[in-house]
Scaffold this motif. Structure first.
Motif, mmCIF file in Angstrom:
data_model
loop_
_atom_site.group_PDB
_atom_site.id
_atom_site.type_symbol
_atom_site.label_atom_id
_atom_site.label_comp_id
_atom_site.label_asym_id
_atom_site.label_seq_id
_atom_site.Cartn_x
_atom_site.Cartn_y
_atom_site.Cartn_z
ATOM 1 N N TYR A 173 0.999 -1.133 -0.035
ATOM 2 C CA TYR A 173 0.127 0.157 0.075
ATOM 3 C C TYR A 173 1.065 1.043 -0.020
ATOM 4 O O TYR A 173 0.347 2.204 0.079
ATOM 5 N N ARG A 202 -4.245 -1.446 -6.864
ATOM 6 C CA ARG A 202 -5.305 -2.311 -7.142
ATOM 7 C C ARG A 202 -5.042 -3.460 -8.204
ATOM 8 O O ARG A 202 -5.462 -4.614 -7.805
ATOM 9 N N ALA A 253 -4.161 -12.068 -5.712
ATOM 10 C CA ALA A 253 -5.178 -12.685 -5.355
ATOM 11 C C ALA A 253 -5.247 -14.031 -6.627
ATOM 12 O O ALA A 253 -5.598 -15.158 -6.033
ATOM 13 N N VAL A 302 -4.986 -17.992 -6.008
ATOM 14 C CA VAL A 302 -6.024 -19.032 -6.373
ATOM 15 C C VAL A 302 -5.271 -20.212 -7.431
ATOM 16 O O VAL A 302 -5.599 -21.208 -7.210
ATOM 17 N N MET A 344 -11.876 -16.779 -2.667
ATOM 18 C CA MET A 344 -10.681 -15.761 -3.205
ATOM 19 C C MET A 344 -10.678 -14.699 -2.271
ATOM 20 O O MET A 344 -11.469 -14.151 -1.696
ATOM 21 N N ARG A 345 -9.123 -14.425 -1.880
ATOM 22 C CA ARG A 345 -9.064 -13.434 -0.952
ATOM 23 C C ARG A 345 -9.797 -12.073 -1.476
ATOM 24 O O ARG A 345 -9.533 -11.686 -2.434
ATOM 25 N N ILE A 391 -10.555 -8.661 -2.420
ATOM 26 C CA ILE A 391 -9.399 -7.465 -3.045
ATOM 27 C C ILE A 391 -10.124 -6.478 -2.218
ATOM 28 O O ILE A 391 -10.938 -5.648 -2.770
ATOM 29 N N THR A 392 -9.184 -5.700 -1.642
ATOM 30 C CA THR A 392 -9.464 -4.572 -0.766
ATOM 31 C C THR A 392 -9.172 -3.396 -1.638
ATOM 32 O O THR A 392 -8.000 -3.209 -2.066
ATOM 33 N N GLU A 393 -9.977 -2.510 -1.689
ATOM 34 C CA GLU A 393 -9.895 -1.278 -2.282
ATOM 35 C C GLU A 393 -9.101 -0.400 -1.330
ATOM 36 O O GLU A 393 -9.072 -0.611 -0.263
ATOM 37 N N MET A 394 -8.107 0.221 -2.172
ATOM 38 C CA MET A 394 -7.097 1.112 -1.562
ATOM 39 C C MET A 394 -7.906 2.405 -0.911
ATOM 40 O O MET A 394 -8.246 2.961 -1.661
#
Lengths: 243, 173
Positions: free
Chosen positions: A29, A95, A102, A106, B165-166, B168-171
């Protein structure tokens, strides 16, 4: 400065970037753009030095990294700062990296499953005969010959029925799948027979388009035993190489 | 009851494709779904416990006997040919197709950041992926999805059994 050479394992520019982030134990991040850009470019240099095929995608990401880095060097203007979006120039990249990461996870977890014909096996089904040596003597046909064969069928059809009522609803993807299913069953199909299975002019045009699409995707190949002989469609079989 | 159990076992063994409960119901006639499911569960347990070479697995909407993973090296010797493994690149493409289907090539490439025509072609040939239609946007790009064979190969009952699926966290900053 020394870099570990692990080039062959990268599945693309995002993979390389993730590797660099992990190697440097960076916070995804809060990526230090100067450091990452420098290392990324150094890796590209090395790949070039090793004469590796440097796919264009690697250069696109390099440009993106440099762009973000330069953006971050610019002072934030007052007006912009007060505005709603206080956009981090890295947001899109982060992003994209997270999404890719991810999917990478998978892919690894899928690979750990009990795969058929690798980890577990079922009873063998009767093996279908593969097309014999006659295929070897066949010549791959060009688009020109396909169109010529198409014209012959189309012309004959014009004389047979001029009346056409639009009742048959077909989609190109349906036709593509039909042809693929037929091919899986028959191993090879005659081009003219394929065209003749469609009764309407629209039908044969869809069939032609479907075959051309499949050839473009390199899923099927068209062969001919002798000039002006019947054209047969075969599934393309050679193994794909992928980077 | 014991008789039916043996019939079910024989049917699953003799079937080429994974045998579904519906199909078993058709063949057996006056049995209800629940009873057939119980027999199958029972058989699965029995095969797990009897320390033999086979196990009964639920894949692609049906039941199928498969060899246990421990014996893979021997089966490979028997078959003589080495199966072509799925490359990491193809595995990544397949993952995107599985979770995002129906999905176009361009959408997969956006996620993976590389050209995927090669791996898509390989997956189409292996019949793990198929064309499911065209997207209604300019250019009408082809959309891809996974096949029943994908479920069979990857030991999945259905698509909902895919590992989660993990997120996907938005920043947000």
């Amino acid at each position: 400065m020394s870099y570990e050479v692990k080039l062959d394992i990268f599945e693309g520019p995002l993979d390389l970037l993730l590797y660099l982030i992990r190697k440097n134990e960076l916070d995804i991040y809060n990526i230090p753009m100067a450091l990452i850009t420098e290392q990324y470019l150094a890796h590209l240099e090395m790949m070039k030095a090793l004469n590796l095929d440097l796919a264009g995608e690697y250069l696109v990401l390099a440009a993106t990294l440099v762009h973000i880095k330069s953006k971050m060097l610019l002072p934030v203007e007052e007006g912009e700062k007060e505005g709603e979006e206080e956009a981090d120039p890295r947001a899109d990249l982060v992003r994209q990296l997270l999404e890719y990461q991810a999917f990478k996870e998978v892919a690894l977890s899928l690979d750990k499953r009990k795969l058929l014909d690798r980890d577990v096996f079922k009873r063998i089904q009767p093996v279908e005969e593969t097309p014999g040596e006659e295929e070897d003597s066949m010549v791959e046909v060009t688009l020109f010959e396909l169109i010529e064969a198409f014209k012959q069928v189309a012309e004959r059809m014009d004389k047979e029925d001029l009346l056409e009522i639009d009742t048959e609803r077909i989609s190109l993807s349906d036709r593509i799948n039909e042809i693929l299913e037929d091919l899986a069953r028959e191993k090879s199909l005659s081009f003219t027979d394929l065209l003749k299975t469609s009764r309407t002019r629209k039908g044969i045009i869809y069939t032609l388009l479907a075959i051309l699409e499949l050839m473009k995707m390199r899923v099927v190949r068209a062969f001919q035993a002798d000039p002006f002989g019947p054209i047969r469609i075969f599934p393309a079989v050679e193994e794909s190489t992928d980077g | 009851m014991d008789d039916v159990r043996a019939i079910v076992e024989a049917l699953v063994f003799a079937s080429d494709a994974p045998l579904s409960v519906e199909r078993l119901k058709d063949i057996l006639g006056d049995m209800d779904r629940k009873a057939i499911l119980e027999i199958l569960q029972d058989l699965m347990l029995e095969y797990r416990q009897r320390s033999g070479g086979l196990c009964l697995m639920e894949v692609a909407g049906g039941y199928q006997f498969r060899t246990k993973t421990d014996y893979a090296p021997w089966i490979k010797k028997l078959r003589g040919i080495r199966p072509v493994p799925i490359s990491p690149a193809a595995m990544e493409t397949l993952s995107v197709v599985a979770y995002r289907q129906p999905v176009t090539r361009q959408e997969i490439e956006k996620i993976r950041g590389v050209d995927v025509s090669g791996s898509l072609k390989g997956l189409l040939e292996k019949k793990l992926v198929r064309i499911v239609g065209r997207k209604n946007v300019p250019g009408k790009p082809i959309m891809y999805g996974t096949t029943k064979r994908f479920l069979e190969v990857f030991d999945l009952k259905d698509l909902s059994e895919l590992p989660t699926m993990r997120e996907i966290t938005e920043m947000e900053e």
